[in-house]
Write a protein that holds these residues in place. Structure first.
Motif, PDB file in Angstrom:
ATOM      1  N   ILE A   7      43.484  46.108  27.252  1.00 41.23           N
ATOM      2  CA  ILE A   7      44.169  45.680  28.468  1.00 41.23           C
ATOM      3  C   ILE A   7      45.085  44.510  28.106  1.00 41.23           C
ATOM      4  CG2 ILE A   7      43.910  44.915  30.859  1.00 41.23           C
ATOM      5  CD1 ILE A   7      40.905  45.833  30.555  1.00 41.23           C
ATOM      6  N   PRO A   8      46.394  44.759  27.916  1.00 40.19           N
ATOM      7  CA  PRO A   8      47.315  43.658  27.682  1.00 40.19           C
ATOM      8  C   PRO A   8      47.407  42.790  28.938  1.00 40.19           C
ATOM      9  CG  PRO A   8      48.267  45.734  26.963  1.00 40.19           C
ATOM     10  CD  PRO A   8      47.040  46.059  27.767  1.00 40.19           C
ATOM     11  N   VAL A   9      47.370  41.473  28.747  1.00 44.62           N
ATOM     12  CA  VAL A   9      47.317  40.543  29.876  1.00 44.62           C
ATOM     13  C   VAL A   9      48.541  39.641  29.883  1.00 44.62           C
ATOM     14  CG1 VAL A   9      46.053  38.584  30.846  1.00 44.62           C
ATOM     15  CG2 VAL A   9      44.801  40.531  29.904  1.00 44.62           C
ATOM     16  N   VAL A  10      49.150  39.527  31.069  1.00 43.29           N
ATOM     17  CA  VAL A  10      50.227  38.574  31.317  1.00 43.29           C
ATOM     18  C   VAL A  10      49.702  37.651  32.417  1.00 43.29           C
ATOM     19  CG1 VAL A  10      52.601  38.287  32.116  1.00 43.29           C
ATOM     20  CG2 VAL A  10      51.992  40.254  30.714  1.00 43.29           C
ATOM     21  N   PHE A  11      49.723  36.368  32.180  1.00 46.18           N
ATOM     22  CA  PHE A  11      49.117  35.426  33.117  1.00 46.18           C
ATOM     23  C   PHE A  11      49.902  35.235  34.411  1.00 46.18           C
ATOM     24  CE2 PHE A  11      47.537  33.788  28.944  1.00 46.18           C
ATOM     25  CZ  PHE A  11      46.243  34.213  29.122  1.00 46.18           C
ATOM     26  N   GLU A  12      51.165  35.582  34.424  1.00 47.85           N
ATOM     27  CA  GLU A  12      52.002  35.339  35.600  1.00 47.85           C
ATOM     28  C   GLU A  12      51.703  36.271  36.773  1.00 47.85           C
ATOM     29  OE1 GLU A  12      53.348  35.766  32.487  1.00 47.85           O
ATOM     30  OE2 GLU A  12      53.648  33.639  32.099  1.00 47.85           O
ATOM     31  N   THR A  13      50.964  37.345  36.544  1.00 50.35           N
ATOM     32  CA  THR A  13      50.713  38.320  37.613  1.00 50.35           C
ATOM     33  C   THR A  13      49.214  38.604  37.750  1.00 50.35           C
ATOM     34  OG1 THR A  13      51.083  40.097  36.030  1.00 50.35           O
ATOM     35  CG2 THR A  13      52.974  39.447  37.387  1.00 50.35           C
ATOM     36  N   PHE A  21      42.179  45.652  35.480  1.00 52.06           N
ATOM     37  CA  PHE A  21      40.740  45.549  35.209  1.00 52.06           C
ATOM     38  C   PHE A  21      39.973  46.625  35.953  1.00 52.06           C
ATOM     39  CE2 PHE A  21      40.542  40.693  34.211  1.00 52.06           C
ATOM     40  CZ  PHE A  21      41.375  40.879  33.132  1.00 52.06           C
ATOM     41  N   ASP A  22      40.303  46.808  37.232  1.00 52.73           N
ATOM     42  CA  ASP A  22      39.620  47.814  38.053  1.00 52.73           C
ATOM     43  C   ASP A  22      39.822  49.214  37.474  1.00 52.73           C
ATOM     44  OD1 ASP A  22      38.897  45.718  39.726  1.00 52.73           O
ATOM     45  OD2 ASP A  22      40.433  46.156  41.230  1.00 52.73           O
ATOM     46  N   ALA A  23      41.058  49.499  37.063  1.00 49.10           N
ATOM     47  CA  ALA A  23      41.350  50.819  36.482  1.00 49.10           C
ATOM     48  C   ALA A  23      40.600  51.006  35.171  1.00 49.10           C
ATOM     49  CB  ALA A  23      42.852  50.977  36.271  1.00 49.10           C
ATOM     50  N   ALA A  24      40.568  49.973  34.346  1.00 51.14           N
ATOM     51  CA  ALA A  24      39.873  50.066  33.060  1.00 51.14           C
ATOM     52  C   ALA A  24      38.386  50.339  33.269  1.00 51.14           C
ATOM     53  CB  ALA A  24      40.074  48.786  32.259  1.00 51.14           C
TER      54      ALA A  24
END
Length: 135
Positions: A7-13, A21-24
């Protein structure tokens, strides 16, 4: 069901991140490995020489702390930080670590995304595993 999800994470969103997270979790096998990855973009050389080393170190530590805090909301999740351009680095990380699915959030496209491409678009086109895009 997938056993190794990135799960690539971008902190701005944060709201889109939670959707990823829910989809994963919905796509994960009971014993799946979930990894949150944040890619730190490289600073151009002509700028890097003006940035004190301690700033770079403290920024990396802050990113790790934010990832660790996010991982608390996703039971059993691991974290990773990589350096480079987000799309290529995320796809390469997935390949190097045996990922069988990337769950990536995508924002609403803008004109610049159509002309330049987005991280999610790059991942969809270049990943060698399944990719699930959420909005």
């Amino acid at each position: 069901m997938y056993k190794n999800i990135l799960i690539p994470v971008v902190f701005e969103t944060p709201e889109i991140t939670q959707t990823a997270f829910d989809a994963a979790q919905a796509l994960a096998a009971p014993d799946a490995r979930l990894t949150l990855l944040h890619v730190i973009e490289a600073v151009p050389v002509y700028v890097a020489e003006y940035i004190p080393t301690d700033i770079v170190t403290s920024t990396r530590e802050a990113v790790q702390a934010r990832l660790d805090a996010l991982a608390l909301s996703l039971p059993g999740a691991a974290t990773a930080i990589a350096d480079g351009r987000a799309g290529p680095r995320a796809t390469r990380w997935a390949e190097e670590n045996g990922t069988d699915c990337i769950v990536i959030a995508s924002h609403q496209p803008a004109l610049s995304d159509i002309l330049l491409g987005s991280v999610a678009q790059y991942v969809v086109r270049h990943a060698k595993c399944a990719v699930h895009v959420v909005r």
